[in-house]
Design a protein around this motif. Structure first.
Motif, PDB file in Angstrom:
ATOM      1  N   ASN A 218       0.829  -1.209   0.000  1.00 10.78           N
ATOM      2  CA  ASN A 218       0.000   0.000   0.000  1.00 10.78           C
ATOM      3  C   ASN A 218       0.861   1.255   0.000  1.00 10.78           C
TER       4      ASN A 218
ATOM      5  N   ASP B 294       0.932   3.996  -2.852  1.00  9.19           N
ATOM      6  CA  ASP B 294       0.549   5.359  -2.445  1.00  9.19           C
ATOM      7  C   ASP B 294       1.588   6.370  -2.892  1.00  9.19           C
TER       8      ASP B 294
ATOM      9  N   ASP C 138      -6.075   8.902  -4.509  1.00 10.38           N
ATOM     10  CA  ASP C 138      -7.039   8.067  -3.769  1.00 10.38           C
ATOM     11  C   ASP C 138      -7.826   7.156  -4.705  1.00 10.38           C
TER      12      ASP C 138
ATOM     13  N   LYS D  60      -5.610   4.429  -5.664  1.00 12.79           N
ATOM     14  CA  LYS D  60      -5.417   3.581  -4.487  1.00 12.79           C
ATOM     15  C   LYS D  60      -6.610   2.664  -4.270  1.00 12.79           C
ATOM     16  N   ASP D  61      -7.820   3.191  -4.471  1.00 15.25           N
ATOM     17  CA  ASP D  61      -9.025   2.384  -4.287  1.00 15.25           C
ATOM     18  C   ASP D  61      -9.089   1.238  -5.290  1.00 15.25           C
TER      19      ASP D  61
ATOM     20  N   GLY E 283      -6.623  -1.158  -4.106  1.00 20.38           N
ATOM     21  CA  GLY E 283      -6.895  -1.645  -2.754  1.00 20.38           C
ATOM     22  C   GLY E 283      -7.752  -2.884  -2.725  1.00 20.38           C
TER      23      GLY E 283
END
Length: 861
Positions: A43, A47, A255, A258-259, A262
């Motif tokens: 992560n 990121d 973000d 990242k989602d 994720g």
């Protein structure tokens, strides 16, 4: 304070006996902490990458609706280049620059070797802009200056031994780009494995996007002192609102990326934690056995403590505090080992092509807390019942030999509870096989698995008494008196034998279950291929990565001789309106009529050949039943990117299949009539039928035609079946590897049980040696005892697992996987391996028993 001191003294006095239990806690906690550290590090890596690559504000095309995300034509969605000028005039904008990016590319070297990642990471092609300097710097050569130059990232260059001047060919939907390497750019942050190439802007626009007047996105840099949120508002105002474009700040863009990443990381994390949980469950058996045996061996000692005034609560607390010490030591070591495991996983991923830097190693404060709490809690909970049993030792026990008599009533109650749970679980599994809907059956299957597992664990001592006698008659009687002694030792404490066998049972049950499901899936798919696929060859993207077949590759294939026909498989997006007025987004398979020969489909109404007629189509029987559609009805079809048509339903296909279940077919000419050529999707697959007697020649010619396009592969039916078998086999091997942790812990349980059993029987062993039992016979006795316990656990596990697997396959039959296949070679191999596990587990305890001094052993109290 006295209880604390007593507990501490006992713990260190018996630290050798608790060592294997501590190792079990260590392994389980290490797996949990290692998983958390590894996924947190991934992560952190992504990121940093996403934050570094995103501009202050990014403007891109609005994403299609979720239901409308279907395969396209290999050309990314774009925005007009004129938008750059509009944005540049917005207040607070320092610079606006158009960017090009496409992942629908394949990069090969001069030998047609794919330069992309082997781990599933994308190959990205784009134009070199000043925004790229946020995350990269040119370490060698220079940026591309024309259509014959390309720049590549340093990681890809190092991995494939590329240097300045080497020629690369980039295969795109708009043709191939041949260019020499003019520069090499190095990432300032960790690149997890993507291969990146850069072209000059004009070449990137024309070849990657198909037009010279469009971009994929626009990177906007703020003037000094202008916040990203304010800049976003200013840009939106300049563009007349949010409706046409997607506008994101640097944080929002990072973000969003990242989602999307994720969800994959979460699946991996929770899957690995699930296997860690299984290992913890198995470790509970080991800890329970350890403390049960320690309590039994210290019966006289505990009786003396009770006689001099210790209360039941004090004795109970004393044992629990020992468990606390064990949990703390094992968990602390496990946390440290977990960090080491995470680093090892990172190195392994690096060897496989996914680069993860140890500089990004992330150990969140929650990780050691979770590891410590989990390890200590599991250990203390597992020791609760032995501690409670210790508290029940009476002062009179000080006058008896070590060991506490069995509680017959408790045994009967336990057997009754175990039988009820097992029968209830069996009934749930049976009900799952009779379910009409997979959703209902899945719930029943889960309940059945849980109840039968708990039932077998609870009823283990009762089963041990019966199964061990049967096994002894088959395996041990041939060894004469030594075999009989091994049998009686295994039967001496059925509860202990049951718990030790149950630890091994859990892992092997899962192995057997997954083996049955995997073999049944392969057998079902093979049967379906034999029944449904008439094509001789299938051309598809290598690795099943969802790429499309570019036109130049399709044209190369169609020049191959000895081919009777080719059938391309295109998927076009459409909005369907049924006769009942219901509207939904869906996909239509646009095909040549020869597809009827390549993949055979049964119809429940109408003729499939008619569905390939002018302005005709087919629908699946489930869709037809839901919307009350009959042959002859008209459907309103709004083709994505094209016109709206009225198509007649000419056939309703059966959904009793796996291949193309629920697919709706139209003739390719129908799709071409209503969808412009520049938006018509490329083929996802291609099917080919060889001329009679020319299968071998056609196969070789197809492979030769694809030599310049390594992103695709051609397979005949035998290849396809083998690929399916290999894919499922690889998945199962990963699962077996993760289950190996639970099995290792179970083996430690067998070792610990035997080691403590030897200590418990020290005086008895000394007496047997005194009356003539040789060291060799003693070691054999312990080895045979270990083997029979291991085989007992294997029998329970394999039997239970095959029951679970059979029930699961019956449930999967509702989805078309109708063949049940028991992988007997795998089952028998695991069973035989269990006997060797028993032999291995007994090596150290048997060796220690054989080295005992006879007189000292007899004198043991």
């Amino acid at each position: 304070m006295t209880v604390w001191k007593t507990s501490r003294r006992n713990f260190f006095a018996h630290k050798g006996r608790m060592a294997l239990s501590a190792v079990a806690v260590l392994l389980s906690v290490a797996f949990v902490c290692g998983t958390l550290v590894f996924t947190d590090t991934m992560n952190t890596t992504f990121d940093k990458l996403f934050a570094a690559t995103a501009a202050d504000v990014t403007v891109g095309p609005k994403e299609p609706e979720k239901d409308d995300r279907l395969p396209g034509n290999g050309k990314p969605v774009t925005i007009p280049a004129s938008v750059v000028g509009q944005i540049a005039k917005a207040t607070g904008v320092k610079a606006a620059e158009g960017g090009v990016s496409s992942m629908s590319v394949t990069v090969v070297d001069s030998h047609d070797k794919n330069m992309g990642s082997t781990t599933g990471a994308p190959t990205i092609a784009g134009n070199w802009t000043t925004n790229e300097l946020r995350s990269m710097e040119i370490s060698s050569g220079h940026a591309p200056r024309g259509p014959t130059e390309v720049m590549v990232d340093a990681d890809t260059a190092e991995k494939h031994h590329l240097k300045l001047g080497d020629e690369l060919r980039t295969i795109t939907a708009n043709g191939d780009i041949k260019a020499a390497i003019s520069g090499i750019a190095t990432f300032k942050v960790t690149n997890p494995g993507a291969a990146v190439v850069y072209f000059d802007t004009a070449t990137a626009q024309t070849k990657l996007l198909g037009r010279p007047d469009v971009f994929s996105l626009i990177s906007v840099t703020a003037e000094s002192g202008v916040a990203d949120e304010q800049l976003k508002k200013n840009v939106a105002t300049a563009l007349g609102g949010h409706s046409t474009y997607k506008i994101q700040t640097q944080k929002e863009a990072a973000d969003a990326n990242k989602d999307s990443m994720g969800s994959f990381l979460d699946v991996m994390k929770y899957a690995m934690l699930g296997f860690a949980g299984i290992a913890l469950l198995v470790g509970i058996f080991l800890i329970v056995n350890t403390f049960s045996m320690l309590v039994a061996q210290r019966t006289r000692e505990i009786g003396l403590m009770r006689a001099i005034g210790s209360s039941r609560k004090q004795v109970n607390r004393s044992v629990l505090i020992e468990a606390l010490f064990l949990g703390v030591v094992g968990s602390l070591l496990g946390v440290g080992a977990g960090v080491g495991l995470a680093v090892g996983l990172m190195k392994l991923m690096g060897a496989m092509g996914m680069e993860l830097s140890t500089e990004d190693l992330t150990v969140a404060w929650t990780t050691p807390v979770v590891g410590l709490v989990l390890g200590i809690l599991v250990t203390v909970v597992a020791a609760y019942f032995p501690a409670r049993r210790a508290g029940k030792v009476s002062p009179m026990a000080a006058l008896r030999d070590a060991g506490t008599p069995a509680d017959g009533r408790a045994g009967r109650v336990r057997a009754a509870i175990g039988l009820v749970l097992t029968l209830g679980g069996g009934a749930a599994l049976l009900a799952a096989t009779k379910a009409d809907k997979s959703s209902e059956g899945s719930l029943l299957l889960g309940v059945g698995v849980l109840l039968t597992l708990i039932g077998f664990i609870v009823i283990g001592p009762l089963l041990a008494g019966f199964v061990v006698r049967v096994l002894s008659a088959v395996m041990l009687r041939m060894f004469g008196p030594v075999g009989r002694l091994a049998e009686r030792n295994a039967l001496r404490n059925p509860r202990r034998t049951g718990a030790t066998g149950a630890a091994l049972m859990v892992g092997l049950a899962l192995v057997a279950c997954l083996s049955v499901v995997g073999s049944s899936m392969v057998a079902s798919a093979t049967e379906e291929l034999d029944k449904s696929v008439g094509a001789d060859f299938i051309v598809q993207p290598a690795g099943g990565d969802g790429a499309l077949i570019v036109d130049q590759a399709a044209k190369a294939l169609k020049t191959v001789p000895d081919i009777e026909h080719f059938t391309g498989y295109k998927v076009v997006g459409a909005r369907l309106t049924a006769p009942d007025g219901t509207t939904e987004n869906t996909a239509l398979a646009a095909l040549e009529p020869t597809y009827q020969e390549d993949v055979r489909r049964e119809t429940v109404a109408g003729k499939l050949a008619d569905a390939y007629g002018k302005d005709a189509m087919s629908v699946g029987e489930t869709y037809a039943a839901e919307h009350h559609i009959e042959v002859g009805d008209r459907m309103t079809v709004a083709f994505r990117g094209g016109e709206t048509a009225k198509l007649k339903v000419a056939a309703i296909t059966s959904d009793d299949v796996n291949i193309d279940k629920g697919a709706m077919y139209v003739n390719i000419t129908t799709a071409e009539r209503y969808v412009p050529a520049d938006t018509l999707p490329q083929d996802m697959l291609m099917f080919a039928k060889a001329a009679d007697g020319k299968e071998k020649e056609a196969y070789a010619a197809l492979k030769s035609a694809l030599a310049e396009y390594p992103q695709y592969e051609v397979k005949n039916q035998a290849d396809f079946k083998e690929q399916l078998k290999d894919q499922i086999g690889q998945l199962l091997n990963i699962v077996y590897g993760l289950l190996a942790l639970a099995i290792i812990v179970a083996v430690l349980g067998v070792v610990n049980t035997l080691a403590l059993s030897v200590v418990e029987r020290t005086r008895e062993i000394g007496l047997m040696r005194a009356i003539g039992l040789s060291r060799r016979q003693l070691r054999r006795m312990i080895r045979l005892e270990s083997v029979v316990i291991a085989v007992f656990g294997a029998l329970l596990g394999l039997g239970l697992g095959m029951g679970w697997g059979t029930a699961a396959q019956k449930l999967l039959a509702l989805e078309g996987l109708g063949v049940l296949e028991i992988p007997w070679p795998t089952i028998l191999t695991v069973f035989v391996a269990s006997a060797f596990v028993g032999l291995f587990a007994a090596l150290v305890p048997a060796f220690r028993a054989g080295r005992m001094n006879v007189l000292n052993a007899i004198a043991t109290d």
